[in-house]
Design a protein around this motif. Structure first.
Motif, PDB file in Angstrom:
ATOM      1  N   ILE A  29       0.824  -1.217   0.000  1.00 43.09           N
ATOM      2  CA  ILE A  29       0.000   0.000   0.000  1.00 43.09           C
ATOM      3  C   ILE A  29       0.855   1.263   0.000  1.00 43.09           C
ATOM      4  O   ILE A  29       0.486   2.257  -0.612  1.00 43.09           O
ATOM      5  N   VAL A  30       2.010   1.225   0.651  1.00 36.59           N
ATOM      6  CA  VAL A  30       2.875   2.413   0.618  1.00 36.59           C
ATOM      7  C   VAL A  30       3.336   2.654  -0.819  1.00 36.59           C
ATOM      8  O   VAL A  30       3.298   3.774  -1.326  1.00 36.59           O
ATOM      9  N   SER A  31       3.726   1.588  -1.516  1.00 34.14           N
ATOM     10  CA  SER A  31       4.236   1.803  -2.881  1.00 34.14           C
ATOM     11  C   SER A  31       3.097   2.131  -3.842  1.00 34.14           C
ATOM     12  O   SER A  31       3.284   2.882  -4.781  1.00 34.14           O
ATOM     13  N   GLU A  32       1.915   1.611  -3.606  1.00 33.18           N
ATOM     14  CA  GLU A  32       0.790   1.921  -4.504  1.00 33.18           C
ATOM     15  C   GLU A  32       0.211   3.304  -4.252  1.00 33.18           C
ATOM     16  O   GLU A  32      -0.173   4.005  -5.174  1.00 33.18           O
ATOM     17  N   GLN A  33       0.153   3.692  -2.960  1.00 31.65           N
ATOM     18  CA  GLN A  33      -0.629   4.893  -2.654  1.00 31.65           C
ATOM     19  C   GLN A  33       0.204   6.100  -2.231  1.00 31.65           C
ATOM     20  O   GLN A  33      -0.306   7.218  -2.214  1.00 31.65           O
ATOM     21  N   LYS A  34       1.476   5.890  -1.875  1.00 28.02           N
ATOM     22  CA  LYS A  34       2.191   7.029  -1.302  1.00 28.02           C
ATOM     23  C   LYS A  34       3.582   7.237  -1.878  1.00 28.02           C
ATOM     24  O   LYS A  34       3.937   8.351  -2.248  1.00 28.02           O
ATOM     25  N   ALA A  57       5.269   9.972   9.553  1.00 29.38           N
ATOM     26  CA  ALA A  57       4.550  10.109   8.284  1.00 29.38           C
ATOM     27  C   ALA A  57       3.846   8.805   7.911  1.00 29.38           C
ATOM     28  O   ALA A  57       2.760   8.815   7.328  1.00 29.38           O
ATOM     29  N   LEU A  58       4.463   7.686   8.264  1.00 27.19           N
ATOM     30  CA  LEU A  58       3.838   6.395   7.955  1.00 27.19           C
ATOM     31  C   LEU A  58       2.532   6.250   8.750  1.00 27.19           C
ATOM     32  O   LEU A  58       1.491   5.881   8.194  1.00 27.19           O
ATOM     33  N   THR A  59       2.598   6.575  10.051  1.00 23.22           N
ATOM     34  CA  THR A  59       1.382   6.477  10.873  1.00 23.22           C
ATOM     35  C   THR A  59       0.311   7.422  10.343  1.00 23.22           C
ATOM     36  O   THR A  59      -0.859   7.050  10.198  1.00 23.22           O
ATOM     37  N   LEU A  63      -3.381   6.405   9.008  1.00 22.55           N
ATOM     38  CA  LEU A  63      -4.597   6.830   9.702  1.00 22.55           C
ATOM     39  C   LEU A  63      -5.431   7.821   8.897  1.00 22.55           C
ATOM     40  O   LEU A  63      -6.649   7.838   9.003  1.00 22.55           O
ATOM     41  N   ASP A  64      -4.778   8.628   8.062  1.00 27.69           N
ATOM     42  CA  ASP A  64      -5.524   9.724   7.423  1.00 27.69           C
ATOM     43  C   ASP A  64      -5.705   9.578   5.908  1.00 27.69           C
ATOM     44  O   ASP A  64      -6.583  10.211   5.340  1.00 27.69           O
ATOM     45  N   GLU A  65      -4.850   8.810   5.265  1.00 23.68           N
ATOM     46  CA  GLU A  65      -4.924   8.796   3.802  1.00 23.68           C
ATOM     47  C   GLU A  65      -5.194   7.422   3.207  1.00 23.68           C
ATOM     48  O   GLU A  65      -5.849   7.305   2.172  1.00 23.68           O
ATOM     49  N   TYR A  66      -4.622   6.427   3.812  1.00 20.59           N
ATOM     50  CA  TYR A  66      -4.687   5.067   3.261  1.00 20.59           C
ATOM     51  C   TYR A  66      -6.117   4.695   2.856  1.00 20.59           C
ATOM     52  O   TYR A  66      -7.048   4.827   3.630  1.00 20.59           O
ATOM     53  N   GLU A 235       0.263   2.108  15.922  1.00 24.02           N
ATOM     54  CA  GLU A 235       1.700   2.071  16.208  1.00 24.02           C
ATOM     55  C   GLU A 235       2.095   0.908  17.105  1.00 24.02           C
ATOM     56  O   GLU A 235       2.980   0.138  16.772  1.00 24.02           O
ATOM     57  N   HIS A 236       1.419   0.828  18.250  1.00 30.08           N
ATOM     58  CA  HIS A 236       1.932  -0.134  19.214  1.00 30.08           C
ATOM     59  C   HIS A 236       1.428  -1.542  18.990  1.00 30.08           C
ATOM     60  O   HIS A 236       2.133  -2.498  19.247  1.00 30.08           O
ATOM     61  N   LEU A 237       0.225  -1.648  18.467  1.00 25.00           N
ATOM     62  CA  LEU A 237      -0.265  -3.003  18.253  1.00 25.00           C
ATOM     63  C   LEU A 237       0.198  -3.576  16.919  1.00 25.00           C
ATOM     64  O   LEU A 237       0.257  -4.775  16.751  1.00 25.00           O
ATOM     65  N   CYS A 238       0.493  -2.689  15.965  1.00 22.76           N
ATOM     66  CA  CYS A 238       0.757  -3.216  14.627  1.00 22.76           C
ATOM     67  C   CYS A 238       2.184  -2.999  14.131  1.00 22.76           C
ATOM     68  O   CYS A 238       2.855  -3.932  13.729  1.00 22.76           O
ATOM     69  N   LEU A 239       2.621  -1.734  14.109  1.00 25.68           N
ATOM     70  CA  LEU A 239       3.807  -1.425  13.330  1.00 25.68           C
ATOM     71  C   LEU A 239       5.124  -1.696  14.054  1.00 25.68           C
ATOM     72  O   LEU A 239       6.001  -2.375  13.551  1.00 25.68           O
TER      73      LEU A 239
END
Lengths: 240, 839
Positions: A29-34, A57-59, A63-66, A235-239
């Motif tokens: 998703i980072v490479s497709e969308q950002k 920026a990843l978080t 949270l805001d764009e994905y 952040e804490h549960l996933c990344l």
């Protein structure tokens, strides 16, 4: 190539498998969308993402764009596309089970989350809404009130029909679920037979647990969560 | 002699001998003209995608071919010509229609050329049917991308080429046909009601050819022709119906009046006295039906019987023979080798007078024959409409009366009526029973609407097409299966030919060449699989084989795969020249049951990854001389093409560098050994003779990969460097999206784990080269590019570069540019050969 940042994602180690798959999902998703030129690799069991996003920026992106890929599994009973049968309070003396009326009108958690996305106005869910809408139109035109029978050609043919009408992003998902192979013993007149990717059970499910419904439920939760809680979840549960 | 523009009516009349219908004029000259206004008939029409919905028998083929000829090759104004695509791709559902269409087209062109109504060289008319095309001029149509051409073929042959997996051709030439059939083309799909999923695939391809994000060359349109097309099927996911509906050409009142005798042709319908059911014994049915045929047959006229299965046609044919009818009797179906089929078909098409023809659906559509008596088995309504069209076609029996008899089919299980379904037969039966005793003229049928049941068909998606761009086989050596997008799942074919493999040594296998069209017979994949089972059970050394391009040998095979060409031991049988494919295993001891090898056989060995046919010109040639020829040839190709000028420089750079890899010392050594003492000085591009070899570990050597690596080593980072590298690498169709070593390819002893791919070892060197347009210092070839990810300097891999290139240009444009470079190389090499032959 703008890959200015290398960030380490501790929650995306090669094992367990779910963390490994999470890593691939984030890279996709980072490479497709950002950050189109994003690259990644594992080093000493940690996942390193090279992109133009730093940790914050990843978080923020997530949270805001994905925009979630519309993943759905309308061939499954628990996909959220089929109501359950109405049950009376009366019990069948022979079986001890509640008597069913034959009318499918009972909402389930799965049908509720599909409706929630369909009626939401969140622009990040517009692709999801479109696919749900198209799918409902198809199921209505077929008079499909319950999940297709798995013993004949119906389930495989529904996959073929959906693959023919869904938008490209959802076709990517469908191709992860099953490969439609030409086969002499195909039950369908199309000559095609679905082979389900083992990783996703027999069509995005593990017994009665439907992966797509689970995904939609978690999405609506995090989209609705207060900011602090959402950051905590991401952040804490996933990344990290 | 100068070209005189005439009115379309005259143009049409000169070609066909008949005046055009008004609808034919509208197609060629624009929607507002009629055949009665000659002054308006000098104009040209816009070429757009549309439906052509015209009843059978009213000259649709002539309408299309002459509209294209009029606009593309007869207009003196170059800008008018350039608005129409350079290639007309005429796609038909059945092989029987292909030759007829080609013959008519050639006849029309010949007549127009004789009257000087065609500008310049008349367009090539080529048929694509699988197997090697034998006719010289048509053989290599793909090396003349700048010339107008008419390509005619079945949907299998044409759609498979449009999907980059051309059936029955060298896999290394797939991308050329893919490029040329998706750019600068007018696709015409005729008799679409018989094309199944081919309709949806053609709709999707039409959409992809118009995607704004994919580049393309020249105009591209699609015409769908049928009397009975369900236009909703054209509305696919990427090809939605316009809000005003699809543009459509139909008959208007003036057309109807002119064609009254055809549209109202009298043919009375009757239900035959016999029924075919599960209880009917095949031989009994054949005998009874033969009796009916002989009773109804009118002496000195044509009787046509159409049954739904090849086996029933074969049985009826034999039953008629047993009843004493041995002359003027023929059998037409699609499971014949073409020369055997031709003998039968000549009776139907070219014959006159007393004839009885037993056929399958193969004659359903398009064939220009007119029977006095038509007997048909129950079939779906759209098929019946086509079958009725073969009876009293031009109204010639209106006075004496023509007849149609139908045989009822009474089955309960779907398998018994395949390829049709029980429900579509039921729908047709209801209509036929209502029409008992009435005429089934086109006019009468026009008012009957039988809505076909909806059928689930897989639709070609954009990601599928992108995946198909790469022609590298997967790691198991298999290719992506496209058959689902070409024909309905239950109707897919393999091609079979027979060879003399009775010798015990390998030599008898090695002598088998690539089959010609005349040797190939099409067989349904499931019937061939059943035959392979019989062979396996016999287990007596008789086998089926497929060509293994990697190992360069015929490899025995026990699985039937759609589109594949199989070589069968002639002692296995399976075929009778009079009946076609029978699937009967011959007795090993009875030579009479063996299949005779076709009279005309190929003389070319099948292609292989290591082959370099263009390197063996009849005379040694230097690299600089050959390069100059290719560059000149490319300029000649580019001159008439209105290609964006941005592309000229990368194309020419690719042409200049395409063969520099031949300067590799191992390759030069091989060429020098073969070239002899009279060879010119300097680096050779062609040896002029055979002989010389590469070290075994370099047996997969591909000079084009060496050329591409050398180009990048000297130009990485400059504009279009990756495009030029791709065009160089792809110029034999053997190195494209990925670089990888082949099975069994290992570095030589002493080289450790050095990277190796296609005979090139990491660190190999090319010498300094300088000739017109190319200056290359001594260059080291680095294979780091074949690794995944970026290298130590952050440079992207070959795969990443080529994928980015494919996505930037789109698959159609990239394949088209690829085809141009290859066309220049191939035609320059052909010209070099011709010059040598002449001297």
């Amino acid at each position: 190539m703008r890959t200015n940042h290398t960030i380490t994602l501790g929650g995306c180690a090669p094992a367990p498998l779910s963390h490994y798959l999470k890593a691939l999902g984030i890279l996709r998703i980072v490479s497709e969308q950002k950050s189109r030129s994003a690259r990644a690799h594992w080093q000493r069991d940690q996942f390193l993402l090279l992109s133009d996003l730093d940790r914050k920026a990843l978080t923020t992106f997530l949270l805001d764009e994905y925009k979630p890929t519309p993943i759905l599994s309308p061939w499954n009973a628990g996909s959220g596309f089929y109501y359950q049968e109405e049950k009376l309070n009366k019990r069948d003396p022979a079986t001890g089970h509640k008597v069913k009326t034959g009318v499918r009108n009972q909402e389930t958690t799965a049908t509720r989350v599909v409706s929630e996305i369909l009626t939401s106005s969140n622009p990040r869910l517009s692709a999801y809404r479109q696919v749900i809408y198209q799918t409902k139109l198809l199921l209505d035109s077929k008079g499909q009130l319950s999940a297709p029978d798995t013993s004949g050609a119906d389930k495989g043919e529904l996959l073929i029909e959906l693959r023919s009408i869904w938008p490209d992003a959802a076709v990517e998902w469908l191709d992860c679920v099953a490969v439609l192979a030409s086969s002499h013993d195909a039950l369908s007149r199309t000559g095609l037979k679905p082979w389900y990717t083992t990783l996703l059970g027999s069509g995005a499910n593990d017994g009665n647990a439907d992966f797509t419904s689970n995904f939609m439920q978690r999405l609506t939760e995090i989209f609705a969560a207060p900011r602090e809680q959402a950051i905590e979840m991401a952040e804490h549960l996933c990344l990290w | 002699m100068t070209h005189e523009p005439s009115a379309f009516a005259e143009f049409f009349q000169q070609a066909t001998g008949n005046p055009p219908y008004a609808y034919q004029c509208r197609l060629a000259c624009g929607p507002d003209v009629g055949s009665d206004s000659p002054e308006a008939l000098t104009g040209t029409a816009a070429c757009r995608s549309q439906l052509i919905s015209i009843p059978t028998g009213l000259g649709k083929t002539a309408a299309v071919i002459l509209a294209w000829l009029w606009n593309r090759v007869a207009q003196p104004d170059g800008s008018a010509r350039s608005r129409w695509p350079r290639r007309l791709v005429y796609c038909l559902p059945m092989r029987t229609l292909v030759e007829q269409t080609r013959d008519e087209t050639r006849k029309w062109i010949e007549k127009l050329a004789r009257k000087n109504l065609i500008l310049g060289r008349p367009p090539r008319v080529v048929i694509l049917m699988g197997g090697e095309e034998l006719e010289g001029d048509a053989k290599d149509w793909d090396i003349y991308p700048e010339e107008p051409a008419i390509l005619i073929g079945t949907q299998d042959m044409l759609l498979s080429r449009a999907l980059n997996r051309g059936y029955g051709m060298s896999r290394y030439r797939w991308p050329m046909h893919f490029g040329l059939l998706n750019n600068d083309c007018l696709w015409v799909l005729d008799e679409t009601q018989l094309m199944g999923v081919g309709v949806e695939t053609s709709a999707q391809l039409d959409a992809f050819r118009h995607l704004v994000e994919w580049l393309r060359q020249g105009p591209c349109s699609t015409w769908w022709m049928s009397a009975t097309l369900e236009d909703s099927r054209l509305g696919t996911v990427d090809h939605p119906a316009p809000s005003t509906g699809w543009p459509c050409l139909r008959l208007e009142q003036t057309d109807r009046e002119t064609a009254k005798h055809r549209l109202g042709a009298i043919k009375r319908l009757h239900k035959a006295g016999l029924t075919l059911s599960k209880q009917t014994k095949p031989e009994h049915y054949a005998k009874e039906l033969a009796k009916v045929v002989l009773e109804l047959h009118v002496p000195d006229q044509l009787t046509l019987i159409i049954v739904n299965r090849v086996s029933r046609a074969q049985e009826l044919y034999q039953a008629l023979q047993k009843s004493g009818r041995t002359k003027k009797l023929s059998l037409v179906h699609s499971r014949f080798r073409s020369s055997d089929r031709q003998k039968h078909q000549d009776v139907l098409i070219s014959g006159t007078g007393d004839r009885i023809v037993v056929a399958t659906q193969a004659v359903e559509a398009g064939l220009d024959v007119s029977a006095r008596v038509l007997i048909t088995e129950l079939a779906p309504w759209s098929s019946l409409v086509q079958r009725f069209g073969r009876c009293n076609r031009g109204g010639e029996f209106n006075a004496d009366g023509a007849m149609v008899h139908w045989v009822n089919l009474d089955f309960e299980h779907a398998d018994d009526v395949a390829p049709y379904t029980l429900s579509e037969l039921q729908d047709a039966r209801v209509e036929l029973e209502k029409l008992e005793g009435h005429s089934v003229s086109p006019d009468a049928l026009g008012s009957i609407q039988v809505i076909p049941r909806s059928v689930i068909r897989p639709v070609l998606r954009r990601k599928d097409l992108i995946d198909l761009f790469d022609t590298t086989p997967d790691i198991a050596g298999q290719d992506l299966d496209i058959s689902r997008y070409v024909r309905e799942g239950v109707d897919t074919d393999v091609q079979v030919f027979w060879g003399d493999l009775s010798g015990t040594d390998q030599e008898s296998h090695d002598n088998i060449k690539e089959p010609t069209l005349d040797e190939l017979c099409r067989v349904a994949v499931w019937r061939f699989q059943a035959f392979l089972q019989k062979l396996k059970k016999a287990n007596d050394g008789r086998n089926a084989y497929v060509w293994d391009g990697l190992r360069e040998e015929w490899r025995s095979e026990t699985k039937a795969r759609t589109g594949t060409v199989y070589l069968l031991d002639r002692r296995a049988g399976g075929y009778d020249p009079e009946l076609g494919w029978t699937g009967e295993l011959a007795s090993l001891k009875k030579e009479g049951e063996w299949t005779p090898v076709a009279a005309v056989q190929g003389d070319r060995s099948p292609d292989a990854t290591t082959k370099d046919p263009l390197t063996w010109a009849g005379q040694a040639l230097t690299l600089s001389a050959h390069t100059e020829h290719v560059v000149e040839q490319l300029k000649a190709i580019l001159a008439p093409l209105a290609l964006a000028s941005d592309w000229h420089e990368p194309l020419l750079a690719a042409a200049r560098w395409h063969d520099v890899g031949k300067s590799h010392s191992a390759f030069q050594e091989m060429l020098r050994t073969a070239a002899g003492e009279t060879a010119p000085e300097g680096i050779l591009a062609k040896s002029g003779g055979r002989g010389g070899s590469l070290p075994r570990w370099r047996r997969h050597f591909r000079h084009e990969l060496a050329s591409a690596l050398a180009w990048l080593e000297n130009h990485d980072g400059v504009e279009n460097a990756d495009l030029v590298a791709y065009l160089i690498a792809a110029h034999h169709g053997k190195v494209r999206l990925s670089i990888r070593s082949l099975p069994e390819e290992e570095p030589p002893t002493g080289a450790g784990d050095a990277l190796i791919a296609r005979g090139i070892l990491d660190g190999d060197e090319l010498p300094e080269i300088a000739f017109d347009g190319v200056t290359m210092p001594r260059t080291t070839l680095r294979l780091e590019l074949m690794r995944m990810g970026t290298d130590a300097e952050g440079k992207a891999s070959w795969l990443a570069r080529m994928i980015a290139l494919r996505d930037r240009l789109g698959p159609f444009a990239l394949a088209y540019l690829e085809a141009l470079v290859r066309a220049a190389d191939m035609s320059a090499s052909a010209a070099e050969l011709n010059r040598i032959a002449e001297s």
